[in-house]
Design a protein around this motif. Structure first.
Motif, PDB file in Angstrom:
ATOM      1  N   THR A 187      42.972  57.502 -28.827  1.00  0.00           N
ATOM      2  CA  THR A 187      43.483  58.710 -28.191  1.00  0.00           C
ATOM      3  C   THR A 187      43.345  58.586 -26.674  1.00  0.00           C
ATOM      4  O   THR A 187      42.249  58.316 -26.180  1.00  0.00           O
ATOM      5  N   ASN A 190      35.323  51.533 -29.262  1.00  0.00           N
ATOM      6  CA  ASN A 190      36.166  52.689 -28.978  1.00  0.00           C
ATOM      7  C   ASN A 190      36.417  53.413 -30.287  1.00  0.00           C
ATOM      8  O   ASN A 190      36.971  52.841 -31.217  1.00  0.00           O
ATOM      9  N   PRO A 191      36.018  54.695 -30.362  1.00  0.00           N
ATOM     10  CA  PRO A 191      36.149  55.424 -31.618  1.00  0.00           C
ATOM     11  C   PRO A 191      37.593  55.581 -32.093  1.00  0.00           C
ATOM     12  O   PRO A 191      37.859  55.553 -33.268  1.00  0.00           O
ATOM     13  N   ASP A 192      38.517  55.738 -31.165  1.00  0.00           N
ATOM     14  CA  ASP A 192      39.934  55.800 -31.527  1.00  0.00           C
ATOM     15  C   ASP A 192      40.753  55.521 -30.271  1.00  0.00           C
ATOM     16  O   ASP A 192      40.219  55.354 -29.196  1.00  0.00           O
ATOM     17  N   THR A 239      41.315  53.635 -22.623  1.00  0.00           N
ATOM     18  CA  THR A 239      42.652  54.164 -22.907  1.00  0.00           C
ATOM     19  C   THR A 239      43.314  54.745 -21.659  1.00  0.00           C
ATOM     20  O   THR A 239      44.513  54.977 -21.652  1.00  0.00           O
ATOM     21  N   GLY A 272      42.498  59.017 -22.963  1.00  0.00           N
ATOM     22  CA  GLY A 272      41.455  59.776 -22.306  1.00  0.00           C
ATOM     23  C   GLY A 272      40.140  59.849 -23.062  1.00  0.00           C
ATOM     24  O   GLY A 272      39.150  60.356 -22.568  1.00  0.00           O
ATOM     25  N   LYS A 273      40.122  59.331 -24.290  1.00  0.00           N
ATOM     26  CA  LYS A 273      38.909  59.357 -25.118  1.00  0.00           C
ATOM     27  C   LYS A 273      37.990  58.210 -24.688  1.00  0.00           C
ATOM     28  O   LYS A 273      38.439  57.096 -24.472  1.00  0.00           O
ATOM     29  N   SER A 274      36.706  58.507 -24.561  1.00  0.00           N
ATOM     30  CA  SER A 274      35.786  57.468 -24.104  1.00  0.00           C
ATOM     31  C   SER A 274      35.223  56.664 -25.264  1.00  0.00           C
ATOM     32  O   SER A 274      35.168  57.120 -26.403  1.00  0.00           O
ATOM     33  N   GLY A 275      34.818  55.480 -24.928  1.00  0.00           N
ATOM     34  CA  GLY A 275      34.135  54.583 -25.845  1.00  0.00           C
ATOM     35  C   GLY A 275      32.993  53.953 -25.078  1.00  0.00           C
ATOM     36  O   GLY A 275      32.506  54.527 -24.108  1.00  0.00           O
ATOM     37  N   THR A 287      29.502  53.729 -20.766  1.00  0.00           N
ATOM     38  CA  THR A 287      30.666  54.523 -21.146  1.00  0.00           C
ATOM     39  C   THR A 287      31.906  53.980 -20.442  1.00  0.00           C
ATOM     40  O   THR A 287      31.872  53.650 -19.256  1.00  0.00           O
ATOM     41  N   ILE A 327      36.409  54.415 -20.380  1.00  0.00           N
ATOM     42  CA  ILE A 327      37.631  55.088 -20.842  1.00  0.00           C
ATOM     43  C   ILE A 327      38.782  54.089 -20.731  1.00  0.00           C
ATOM     44  O   ILE A 327      39.644  54.167 -19.874  1.00  0.00           O
TER      45      ILE A 327
END
Length: 103
Positions: free
Chosen positions: A57, A53-55, A29, A59-62, A25, A27
């Motif tokens: 945004t 990375n899904p998007d 971003t 703070g969103k994790s990939g 995992t 982050i």
């Protein structure tokens, strides 16, 4: 074989010619990313390095994935560091996977 954050510190057994994947995992971003401190050479080598990375945004994790190949018999340690690459502080996390490779 597939290994994740939960496999940190484990030892695996593999044969020369086998491949395995490590997926952690990340982050990105927020500026955090994984880097390879030790790829396990000469027993192992990295054959692929990719990000999922899904998007974008904040703070969103990939996840960060590496595919390794066992090149020769022996023992090795793969060590990955997680942190902000521009900061000179100790890594926020480390990930270690020990490999015991047979012929």
């Amino acid at each position: 074989m597939h290994f994740t954050d939960a496999d940190d510190g484990h030892q695996i057994e593999a044969r020369v010619g086998e491949t395995f994947e490590v997926s952690l995992t990340e982050i990105r971003t927020a500026g955090f990313s994984w880097s390879i401190k030790s790829a396990g050479a000469p027993v192992c080598s990295v054959v692929a390095d990719s990000l999922a990375n899904p998007d974008a945004t904040p703070g969103k994790s990939g996840s960060h994935q590496w595919q390794f190949k066992v090149d020769s018999p022996g023992t090795a340690t793969i060590e990955l560091h997680y942190g902000r690459q521009w900061q000179k502080a100790a890594p926020a996390r480390t990930y270690t996977l020990r490999i015991r490779a047979g012929a």
